[in-house]
Design a protein around this motif. Structure first.
Motif, PDB file in Angstrom:
ATOM      1  N   GLU A 145      -3.708  -6.454  40.126  1.00 22.37           N
ATOM      2  CA  GLU A 145      -2.609  -7.535  39.836  1.00 22.37           C
ATOM      3  C   GLU A 145      -2.584  -8.144  38.560  1.00 22.37           C
ATOM      4  O   GLU A 145      -2.916  -9.263  38.244  1.00 22.37           O
ATOM      5  N   ALA A 146      -2.446  -7.333  37.345  1.00 24.67           N
ATOM      6  CA  ALA A 146      -2.399  -7.759  36.050  1.00 24.67           C
ATOM      7  C   ALA A 146      -1.321  -7.190  35.194  1.00 24.67           C
ATOM      8  O   ALA A 146      -0.756  -5.832  35.650  1.00 24.67           O
ATOM      9  N   LYS A 147      -0.704  -7.779  34.266  1.00 21.41           N
ATOM     10  CA  LYS A 147       0.012  -7.014  33.120  1.00 21.41           C
ATOM     11  C   LYS A 147      -0.438  -5.957  32.622  1.00 21.41           C
ATOM     12  O   LYS A 147      -1.388  -5.750  32.397  1.00 21.41           O
ATOM     13  N   VAL A 148       0.267  -4.711  32.773  1.00 19.09           N
ATOM     14  CA  VAL A 148      -0.162  -3.713  31.885  1.00 19.09           C
ATOM     15  C   VAL A 148      -0.139  -3.702  30.481  1.00 19.09           C
ATOM     16  O   VAL A 148       0.523  -4.078  29.917  1.00 19.09           O
ATOM     17  N   SER A 149      -1.405  -3.194  30.189  1.00 14.98           N
ATOM     18  CA  SER A 149      -1.641  -3.093  28.531  1.00 14.98           C
ATOM     19  C   SER A 149      -2.399  -1.856  28.441  1.00 14.98           C
ATOM     20  O   SER A 149      -3.201  -1.151  29.224  1.00 14.98           O
ATOM     21  N   ARG A 150      -2.354  -1.137  27.104  1.00 15.76           N
ATOM     22  CA  ARG A 150      -3.103   0.027  27.001  1.00 15.76           C
ATOM     23  C   ARG A 150      -4.572  -0.365  27.137  1.00 15.76           C
ATOM     24  O   ARG A 150      -5.389   0.625  27.204  1.00 15.76           O
ATOM     25  N   GLU A 151      -5.179  -1.424  26.640  1.00 14.52           N
ATOM     26  CA  GLU A 151      -6.614  -1.847  26.967  1.00 14.52           C
ATOM     27  C   GLU A 151      -7.069  -1.790  28.301  1.00 14.52           C
ATOM     28  O   GLU A 151      -7.982  -1.304  28.695  1.00 14.52           O
TER      29      GLU A 151
END
Length: 293
Positions: free
Chosen positions: A170-176
């Protein structure tokens, strides 16, 4: 000879009675409905394992006819027990195809209505485009380093049962974040990540493997899982091969490979942002521009 002619006469007499009682509205609709059902069944099983099951069913019926002609009573009894439960047997045999048919009906434009107001569609699409870009940037690095990765992009069919097989994020997608999930030897790197409308819902998920016999033997479990997920839902599944670093995309039971990160991004944006009927086809680059602007 006279009996044969009498039979022909009786046939035409009954046919005339049917024509006489024909209701041009209800009977025509009835015929069209049955024709559509048959056509739908043919489309349902075409190019699936259902075709092979139908062939097997044909041979079972042929064997049934043979044992009846030869009056093999023990075999007739066994066949009769099986045919008495034929409906249940057919439902079990064709369960994936039947489920897929109902899911396609549920995704159709006629039934695709919302009972309660949803989040602003434009904002939702911007978030989806941003998530796609972040995943593709992570895949660029994975491809160069030959790091295996498997990301499922949910469309209309909800994949809650798939998410329950992994760990909720449940988190915003980021490349990290994507990089941390698929970093070698981390607890979640062997499973799949599920993305829904720009949010990474879960990671380390287990996907159903494709049972197709036409898959290249050189492809590993990740690619079979990607194909299996795309066969059983409308999801798009992106893969990075751990052996070669090649990027692939599974959609509707087909695998496109190898792709560059740019090609993957364009295909995902087109598939995820133009899935709903619209008067004007959306340009995927427009949504990337919104994200950047």
């Amino acid at each position: 000879m006279s009996a044969f002619l009498d039979g022909i006469g009786l046939f035409f007499e009954r046919a005339g009675a049917v024509v006489k009682d024909f209701n041009y509205v209800s009977d025509t609709l009835d015929i069209l409905f049955v024709a559509l059902l048959i056509y739908g069944l043919i489309r349902l099983i075409r190019e699936t394992r259902g075709v092979q099951l139908l062939k097997g069913l044909f041979w079972v019926v042929a064997a049934w006819g043979a044992v009846n002609l030869l009056h093999m009573n023990a075999s007739i009894y066994l066949f009769k027990q099986g045919f008495d439960n034929m409906v249940i047997l057919l439902v079990l045999l064709f369960q994936p195809e039947i489920r897929g048919a109902f899911e396609r009906v549920g995704r159709s434009s006629v039934t695709n209505f919302q009972l309660f107001p949803q989040k602003d569609k434009l904002q939702e699409r911007r978030e989806t485009a941003a998530a796609v870009r972040q995943v593709c940037e992570a895949f660029r690095r994975f491809s160069g380093e030959r790091t295996g990765a498997l990301v499922v992009f949910e469309r209309v069919t909800r994949l809650g049962e798939i998410g329950k097989t992994g760990t909720a994020i449940e988190a915003k997608v980021s490349r990290e974040l994507v990089g941390n999930i698929f970093f070698p030897k981390t607890p979640l790197h062997d499973g799949a990540a599920v993305v829904r409308k720009g949010v990474l819902k879960a990671a380390g998920c287990i996907l159903p493997l494709s049972q197709s016999q036409d898959i290249d033997p050189a492809l590993g479990t990740r690619h079979r899982a990607a194909l299996g997920m795309s066969e059983q839902s409308d999801a798009m599944v992106a893969v990075v091969s751990e052996e070669t670093g090649a990027i692939s995309l599974a959609d509707k039971g087909t695998l496109r490979r190898p792709l560059t990160p740019e090609e993957l991004e364009a295909a995902l944006l087109e598939g995820l942002l133009t899935q709903e009927p619209a008067k004007k086809k959306l340009d995927p680059r427009r949504w990337v521009w919104h994200k950047e602007g």
